[in-house]
Design an enzyme around this catalytic site. Structure first.
Site, PDB file in Angstrom:
ATOM      1  N   GLU A 116     -35.349  15.220 -14.356  1.00  0.00           N
ATOM      2  CA  GLU A 116     -34.390  15.343 -15.448  1.00  0.00           C
ATOM      3  C   GLU A 116     -34.382  14.059 -16.274  1.00  0.00           C
ATOM      4  O   GLU A 116     -33.731  13.076 -15.894  1.00  0.00           O
ATOM      5  CB  GLU A 116     -32.980  15.579 -14.896  1.00  0.00           C
ATOM      6  N   GLU A 166     -26.166  11.389 -13.234  1.00  0.00           N
ATOM      7  CA  GLU A 166     -24.762  11.000 -13.476  1.00  0.00           C
ATOM      8  C   GLU A 166     -24.194  10.256 -12.273  1.00  0.00           C
ATOM      9  O   GLU A 166     -23.346   9.377 -12.423  1.00  0.00           O
ATOM     10  CB  GLU A 166     -23.929  12.251 -13.830  1.00  0.00           C
ATOM     11  N   GLY A 226     -27.592  17.148 -21.458  1.00  0.00           N
ATOM     12  CA  GLY A 226     -26.380  17.391 -22.239  1.00  0.00           C
ATOM     13  C   GLY A 226     -26.475  16.930 -23.681  1.00  0.00           C
ATOM     14  O   GLY A 226     -25.470  16.883 -24.387  1.00  0.00           O
ATOM     15  N   ASN A 243     -25.929  23.825 -12.252  1.00  0.00           N
ATOM     16  CA  ASN A 243     -25.186  22.625 -11.874  1.00  0.00           C
ATOM     17  C   ASN A 243     -23.915  22.621 -12.728  1.00  0.00           C
ATOM     18  O   ASN A 243     -23.952  22.243 -13.897  1.00  0.00           O
ATOM     19  CB  ASN A 243     -26.037  21.375 -12.147  1.00  0.00           C
ATOM     20  N   LYS A 251     -21.344  20.823 -12.478  1.00  0.00           N
ATOM     21  CA  LYS A 251     -20.711  19.504 -12.620  1.00  0.00           C
ATOM     22  C   LYS A 251     -19.196  19.628 -12.382  1.00  0.00           C
ATOM     23  O   LYS A 251     -18.796  20.455 -11.574  1.00  0.00           O
ATOM     24  CB  LYS A 251     -21.060  18.902 -13.987  1.00  0.00           C
ATOM     25  N   HIS A 259     -28.288  12.940  -8.590  1.00  0.00           N
ATOM     26  CA  HIS A 259     -28.219  13.311 -10.004  1.00  0.00           C
ATOM     27  C   HIS A 259     -28.015  12.051 -10.843  1.00  0.00           C
ATOM     28  O   HIS A 259     -27.350  11.109 -10.421  1.00  0.00           O
ATOM     29  CB  HIS A 259     -27.072  14.300 -10.242  1.00  0.00           C
ATOM     30  N   SER A 283     -30.941  19.985 -20.961  1.00  0.00           N
ATOM     31  CA  SER A 283     -30.777  20.879 -22.118  1.00  0.00           C
ATOM     32  C   SER A 283     -31.668  22.116 -22.050  1.00  0.00           C
ATOM     33  O   SER A 283     -32.195  22.562 -23.073  1.00  0.00           O
ATOM     34  CB  SER A 283     -30.989  20.110 -23.427  1.00  0.00           C
TER      35      SER A 283
HETATM   36  P1  PGA Z   1     -27.798  20.027 -19.092  1.00  0.00           P
HETATM   37  O1  PGA Z   1     -27.624  19.329 -17.669  1.00  0.00           O
HETATM   38  O2  PGA Z   1     -28.522  21.335 -18.845  1.00  0.00           O
HETATM   39  O3  PGA Z   1     -26.396  20.240 -19.615  1.00  0.00           O
HETATM   40  O4  PGA Z   1     -28.581  19.110 -19.949  1.00  0.00           O
HETATM   41  C1  PGA Z   1     -28.636  19.373 -16.709  1.00  0.00           C
HETATM   42  C2  PGA Z   1     -28.239  18.550 -15.495  1.00  0.00           C
HETATM   43  O5  PGA Z   1     -27.595  17.519 -15.668  1.00  0.00           O
HETATM   44  O6  PGA Z   1     -28.559  18.915 -14.354  1.00  0.00           O
END
Ligand code: PGA
Length: 252
Positions: free
Chosen positions: A168, A98, A174, A8, A10, A96, A214
């Site tokens: 998630e 976000e 992140g 992903n 982003k 997602h 992460s």
């Molecule tokens: P991350 O993001 O691996 O940077 O924690 C995962 C995601 O948001 O899909």
């Protein structure tokens, strides 16, 4: 079930960067028709570059990070599943955290987006997960079940062959704080048992449940070794070809 690893990206990766990534990634990882376990969800402006750089390589799915629930219309700034299908996409991430956190996405809009994705012949990667406050309040299970049922509302058993789930925990995205394999596995088990209630054993057994938050080359093997964890949705660690390739190799 063979684990699946989805990048992903982003809001990262210009087309030229995406091209460089793909060329180097293909040299590092075995991607062919026998390994249908990798996907890249690029920003809209880099999807064509990923497609061209992969050269129709089988085994790597082309994806996007969102889509609208109409085929077209007066929805400034949105993009439809029909458009993404036309570009050659194989999957779309919907819901997602976000999107839920910053753009007002709800279970209702997520389920509409998922439905449209599937109707257009794409796979929907439906994301669910609790926030840090919900985790600390001990209501993870309740939140996850509510999101699961709400986000899959309207998705029939027949359609589930085109669904992947991604659990998630928002507090792990992140932040460098990965859920331990045990914490993740307990939520994945809960999701699997609710899928049995919703769709029966056959569907529930075949529906991949990815973990995200992460994930790194050095923690993916421990996560994927757990029952009910069927791969990863990878943010930060998917932005460098060598780290995403290592993650895929270690997780397989
Ligand atoms: P991350 O993001 O691996 O940077 O924690 C995962 C995601 O948001 O899909």
């Amino acid at each position: 079930m063979k684990p699946i690893f989805l990048a992903n990206w982003k809001m990262n990766m210009l087309p030229a960067e995406a091209e460089t990534f793909c060329k180097s990634f293909l040299g590092l990882v075995q991607a062919d028709a026998s390994y249908t376990d990798i996907g890249i969800a690029a920003p809209y402006t880099s999807i064509a570059a990923v497609k061209a750089a992969l050269g129709g390589k089988k085994g790597i799915w082309l994806g996007a990070q969102n889509c609208h629930w109409a085929d077209n219309g007066a929805f400034t700034g949105e993009i439809s599943a029909k458009m993404l299908k036309d570009m050659g996409c194989d999957f779309v991430i919907v819901g997602h955290s976000e999107r839920r956190q910053y753009f007002g996405e709800t279970n209702d809009t997520v389920s509409k987006r998922a439905l449209k994705t599937i109707e257009n012949g794409l796979r929907a990667v439906v994301c669910i997960g609790e926030t840090e406050a919900q985790y600390k309040a001990g209501i993870t299970n309740q939140v996850v079940l509510e999101q699961l049922k709400g986000s899959l509302a309207g998705i029939s058993a027949d359609m589930t062959k085109d669904v992947l789930l991604a659990y998630e925990p928002v507090w792990a995205i992140g932040t460098g704080l990965t859920a331990t394999p045990e914490i993740a596995a307990s939520v994945h088990a809960l999701i699997r048992s609710e899928l049995i209630n919703m769709y029966g054993n056959v569907v529930a057994d075949h529906l991949p449940i990815l973990y995200g938050g992460s994930t790194k080359p050095d923690n993916i093997a421990g996560l994927c070794a757990m029952p009910n964890i069927n791969g990863g949705l990878v943010g930060g660690a998917s932005l460098q070809a060598d780290s995403f390739a290592k993650l895929v190799i270690n997780g397989r």
